[in-house]
Scaffold this motif. Structure first.
Motif, PDB file in Angstrom:
ATOM      1  N   ALA A   1       9.393   1.234  -4.847  1.00 45.90           N
ATOM      2  CA  ALA A   1       9.737   0.058  -4.026  1.00 45.90           C
ATOM      3  C   ALA A   1      11.188   0.134  -3.565  1.00 45.90           C
ATOM      4  O   ALA A   1      11.516  -0.190  -2.416  1.00 45.90           O
ATOM      5  CB  ALA A   1       9.477  -1.218  -4.813  1.00 45.90           C
ATOM      6  N   ARG A   2      12.078   0.589  -4.457  1.00 43.01           N
ATOM      7  CA  ARG A   2      13.496   0.714  -4.096  1.00 43.01           C
ATOM      8  C   ARG A   2      13.703   1.776  -3.018  1.00 43.01           C
ATOM      9  O   ARG A   2      14.451   1.564  -2.063  1.00 43.01           O
ATOM     10  CB  ARG A   2      14.314   1.076  -5.336  1.00 43.01           C
ATOM     11  CG  ARG A   2      14.526  -0.108  -6.290  1.00 43.01           C
ATOM     12  CD  ARG A   2      15.229   0.345  -7.542  1.00 43.01           C
ATOM     13  NE  ARG A   2      15.443  -0.772  -8.458  1.00 43.01           N
ATOM     14  CZ  ARG A   2      15.765  -0.632  -9.733  1.00 43.01           C
ATOM     15  NH1 ARG A   2      15.898   0.608 -10.242  1.00 43.01           N
ATOM     16  NH2 ARG A   2      15.949  -1.681 -10.503  1.00 43.01           N
TER      17      ARG A   2
ATOM     18  N   LEU B   1      11.646   2.714  -0.783  1.00 39.70           N
ATOM     19  CA  LEU B   1      11.072   2.291   0.500  1.00 39.70           C
ATOM     20  C   LEU B   1      11.667   0.972   1.011  1.00 39.70           C
ATOM     21  O   LEU B   1      11.246   0.457   2.052  1.00 39.70           O
ATOM     22  CB  LEU B   1       9.553   2.148   0.359  1.00 39.70           C
ATOM     23  CG  LEU B   1       8.793   3.437   0.047  1.00 39.70           C
ATOM     24  CD1 LEU B   1       7.326   3.130  -0.263  1.00 39.70           C
ATOM     25  CD2 LEU B   1       8.896   4.410   1.228  1.00 39.70           C
ATOM     26  N   ASN B   2      12.647   0.412   0.240  1.00 41.70           N
ATOM     27  CA  ASN B   2      13.234  -0.886   0.606  1.00 41.70           C
ATOM     28  C   ASN B   2      12.153  -1.965   0.763  1.00 41.70           C
ATOM     29  O   ASN B   2      12.181  -2.774   1.703  1.00 41.70           O
ATOM     30  CB  ASN B   2      14.050  -0.791   1.902  1.00 41.70           C
ATOM     31  CG  ASN B   2      15.288   0.072   1.738  1.00 41.70           C
ATOM     32  OD1 ASN B   2      15.964  -0.015   0.708  1.00 41.70           O
ATOM     33  ND2 ASN B   2      15.567   0.910   2.725  1.00 41.70           N
ATOM     34  N   TYR B   3      11.216  -1.955  -0.171  1.00 46.07           N
ATOM     35  CA  TYR B   3      10.112  -2.914  -0.105  1.00 46.07           C
ATOM     36  C   TYR B   3      10.579  -4.312  -0.516  1.00 46.07           C
ATOM     37  O   TYR B   3      11.232  -4.489  -1.552  1.00 46.07           O
ATOM     38  CB  TYR B   3       8.971  -2.465  -1.029  1.00 46.07           C
ATOM     39  CG  TYR B   3       7.862  -3.492  -1.179  1.00 46.07           C
ATOM     40  CD1 TYR B   3       6.989  -3.743  -0.128  1.00 46.07           C
ATOM     41  CD2 TYR B   3       7.710  -4.210  -2.362  1.00 46.07           C
ATOM     42  CE1 TYR B   3       5.976  -4.688  -0.248  1.00 46.07           C
ATOM     43  CE2 TYR B   3       6.696  -5.143  -2.498  1.00 46.07           C
ATOM     44  CZ  TYR B   3       5.838  -5.386  -1.434  1.00 46.07           C
ATOM     45  OH  TYR B   3       4.832  -6.311  -1.555  1.00 46.07           O
ATOM     46  N   VAL B   4      10.276  -5.304   0.315  1.00 49.66           N
ATOM     47  CA  VAL B   4      10.595  -6.707   0.017  1.00 49.66           C
ATOM     48  C   VAL B   4       9.274  -7.463  -0.092  1.00 49.66           C
ATOM     49  O   VAL B   4       8.513  -7.540   0.875  1.00 49.66           O
ATOM     50  CB  VAL B   4      11.462  -7.340   1.126  1.00 49.66           C
ATOM     51  CG1 VAL B   4      11.726  -8.817   0.808  1.00 49.66           C
ATOM     52  CG2 VAL B   4      12.766  -6.569   1.278  1.00 49.66           C
ATOM     53  N   PRO B   5       8.954  -8.048  -1.274  1.00 54.09           N
ATOM     54  CA  PRO B   5       7.685  -8.783  -1.428  1.00 54.09           C
ATOM     55  C   PRO B   5       7.593  -9.956  -0.467  1.00 54.09           C
ATOM     56  O   PRO B   5       8.602 -10.590  -0.143  1.00 54.09           O
ATOM     57  CB  PRO B   5       7.734  -9.274  -2.883  1.00 54.09           C
ATOM     58  CG  PRO B   5       8.709  -8.370  -3.560  1.00 54.09           C
ATOM     59  CD  PRO B   5       9.727  -8.014  -2.522  1.00 54.09           C
ATOM     60  N   ASN B   6       6.403 -10.207   0.012  1.00 49.86           N
ATOM     61  CA  ASN B   6       6.131 -11.355   0.889  1.00 49.86           C
ATOM     62  C   ASN B   6       5.963 -12.608   0.031  1.00 49.86           C
ATOM     63  O   ASN B   6       4.996 -12.714  -0.725  1.00 49.86           O
ATOM     64  CB  ASN B   6       4.838 -11.097   1.686  1.00 49.86           C
ATOM     65  CG  ASN B   6       4.548 -12.201   2.684  1.00 49.86           C
ATOM     66  OD1 ASN B   6       4.863 -13.359   2.447  1.00 49.86           O
ATOM     67  ND2 ASN B   6       3.937 -11.833   3.797  1.00 49.86           N
ATOM     68  N   PRO B   7       6.889 -13.583   0.119  1.00 50.74           N
ATOM     69  CA  PRO B   7       6.800 -14.748  -0.773  1.00 50.74           C
ATOM     70  C   PRO B   7       5.558 -15.590  -0.532  1.00 50.74           C
ATOM     71  O   PRO B   7       5.033 -16.203  -1.446  1.00 50.74           O
ATOM     72  CB  PRO B   7       8.072 -15.545  -0.435  1.00 50.74           C
ATOM     73  CG  PRO B   7       8.478 -15.103   0.933  1.00 50.74           C
ATOM     74  CD  PRO B   7       8.049 -13.683   1.033  1.00 50.74           C
TER      75      PRO B   7
ATOM     76  N   ALA C   1      -2.911   2.600  -8.009  1.00 48.20           N
ATOM     77  CA  ALA C   1      -3.727   1.716  -7.177  1.00 48.20           C
ATOM     78  C   ALA C   1      -2.880   0.562  -6.642  1.00 48.20           C
ATOM     79  O   ALA C   1      -1.858   0.190  -7.236  1.00 48.20           O
ATOM     80  CB  ALA C   1      -4.895   1.158  -7.995  1.00 48.20           C
ATOM     81  N   VAL C   2      -3.324  -0.004  -5.521  1.00 49.52           N
ATOM     82  CA  VAL C   2      -2.596  -1.130  -4.918  1.00 49.52           C
ATOM     83  C   VAL C   2      -2.511  -2.303  -5.900  1.00 49.52           C
ATOM     84  O   VAL C   2      -1.464  -2.943  -6.029  1.00 49.52           O
ATOM     85  CB  VAL C   2      -3.277  -1.572  -3.599  1.00 49.52           C
ATOM     86  CG1 VAL C   2      -2.636  -2.853  -3.066  1.00 49.52           C
ATOM     87  CG2 VAL C   2      -3.191  -0.471  -2.559  1.00 49.52           C
TER      88      VAL C   2
ATOM     89  N   LYS D   1       0.836  -1.210   0.000  1.00 48.15           N
ATOM     90  CA  LYS D   1       0.000   0.000   0.000  1.00 48.15           C
ATOM     91  C   LYS D   1       0.864   1.251   0.000  1.00 48.15           C
ATOM     92  O   LYS D   1       0.570   2.239  -0.697  1.00 48.15           O
ATOM     93  CB  LYS D   1      -0.927   0.008   1.214  1.00 48.15           C
ATOM     94  CG  LYS D   1      -2.072  -1.000   1.133  1.00 48.15           C
ATOM     95  CD  LYS D   1      -2.987  -0.863   2.346  1.00 48.15           C
ATOM     96  CE  LYS D   1      -4.157  -1.845   2.264  1.00 48.15           C
ATOM     97  NZ  LYS D   1      -5.055  -1.716   3.432  1.00 48.15           N
ATOM     98  N   GLU D   2       1.952   1.217   0.779  1.00 51.23           N
ATOM     99  CA  GLU D   2       2.848   2.381   0.844  1.00 51.23           C
ATOM    100  C   GLU D   2       3.565   2.593  -0.483  1.00 51.23           C
ATOM    101  O   GLU D   2       3.789   3.730  -0.922  1.00 51.23           O
ATOM    102  CB  GLU D   2       3.860   2.185   1.974  1.00 51.23           C
ATOM    103  CG  GLU D   2       3.223   2.212   3.362  1.00 51.23           C
ATOM    104  CD  GLU D   2       4.190   1.812   4.454  1.00 51.23           C
ATOM    105  OE1 GLU D   2       4.519   2.685   5.289  1.00 51.23           O
ATOM    106  OE2 GLU D   2       4.617   0.630   4.477  1.00 51.23           O
TER     107      GLU D   2
END
Length: 341
Positions: A40-41, A43-49, A14-15, A5-6
């Motif tokens: 994403a970079r 915010l250091n976003y790491v996807p949830n596997p 949109a999400v 969301k962030e």
């Protein structure tokens, strides 16, 4: 921890769009995808596997199901250790996780579909089921993920399999006993409707017929491929038949071990009175009081090829046959003896 969301908020989309961009799904414009990746970079976003797996049906998990009768004990059968060791090593090396499920034959109808529907597994490898081929084909035919059976042959089309040549195993073992001069040869391990037993019995029967020997139902002993059935089966047969066999081909080593125990209880010497051989070549047979002659099955190779087959299917690069059959080899030890002239 940063959420999708962030990322979507920072990218101004949109999400669902952010999720599709990160997962590489179609329908996202190149410029939009670049904005999402940049956000994403930052915010250091790491996807949830796990969450990705639930959406994409790609969890990286493979379920291994080991099944047997209610009296079954996984730790009594060294074959399972060798196959499971090979499967897990191969899957882990390729970046997959092996999830072990131990169930009984009686629970297969509920547990196998439940595991397949859980959405926490991409494919299934079945080991050790004693369900007959018709029932197993019906059960696995309703599974909507790739299914592979090991050791036994595939019960139907659409179910992958890696096994040894069970017919040749029965033929080769019986022919070896015939070459030693035996004419009255018993078969231990009849289990109607289960391919591994049916094919080994068929090989035994054809070897007899090819060498001009008579097939006798009284010398075919039922067994469920566990040691106790070898003990009870051989004792029952020895007390019932008028003409005792001079040799026994056991369809696996565990039943052969049970038969050895039973013959010792009956005062029968091996191989002086009766020769016996098994099949599988489980560990430490050479350490027995009478080392067991057997047919060696490449269980580590079976596990490796099973894993490679499943990985190839999931990754769209499978070039192995749908049903893989490996050869077996004779291991001669001291439990078999040439008949006196």
């Amino acid at each position: 921890m940063t959420t999708i969301k962030e990322v979507a908020k920072l990218a101004g989309v949109a999400v669902s769009t952010a999720s599709n961009a990160i997962n590489g799904n179609y329908g996202v414009k190149k410029e939009t995808k670049q904005k999402v990746i940049e956000a994403a970079r930052k915010l250091n976003y790491v996807p949830n596997p796990i969450a990705q797996g639930l959406v994409n049906r790609n969890t990286g998990n493979i379920s291994i199901i080991v099944s047997g009768p209610s009296s079954f004990n996984l730790f009594n059968n060294p074959v399972f250790f060798e196959v499971l060791r090979s499967i897990t090593q191969t899957l882990n090396t390729a970046g997959y996780q092996a999830h072990l499920n131990i169930i009984t034959t009686e629970d297969e109808e509920t547990e196998i579909p439940r595991i397949a529907r859980s959405r926490y597994t991409d494919a299934m490898i079945l080991v050790g089921s004693r369900r007959n081929d018709i029932d197993l084909a019906q059960l696995l035919g309703d599974i909507d993920i790739p299914v592979l059976v090991v050791i036994r042959s595939s019960p139907s089309s659409g179910v992958y399999a890696v096994s040894s040549d069970h017919w040749n195993c029965g033929y080769k073992g019986t022919e070896y006993l015939i070459q030693l001069g035996h004419k009255e040869i018993a078969f231990l391990g009849a289990l109607p409707g289960v391919s591994i037993a049916d094919e080994r019995l068929a090989g035994y029967r054809e070897a007899l017929e090819d060498h001009g020997l008579t097939y006798r139902d009284s010398l075919v002993i039922e067994g469920d491929f566990y040691q106790e059935s070898g003990l009870t089966g051989i004792r029952h047969m020895l007390r019932q038949v008028l003409r005792k066999p001079t040799a026994i081909f056991a369809a696996n080593d565990l039943m052969a071990l049970g038969a050895l125990e039973g013959m010792e209880q009956e005062g029968i010497r091996v191989p002086e009175d009766i020769s016996i051989m098994g099949s599988d070549n489980i560990p430490n047979l050479h350490l027995l009081k009478v080392p067991l002659t057997t047919i060696s099955t490449p269980f580590y190779e079976i596990g490796r090829l099973a894993s490679e087959k499943i990985i190839g299917i999931l990754e769209g690069k499978d070039d192995l046959p749908e049903k893989i059959v490996l050869p077996s080899e004779l291991r001669v030890r001291e439990s078999t003896k040439r008949m006196s002239s």
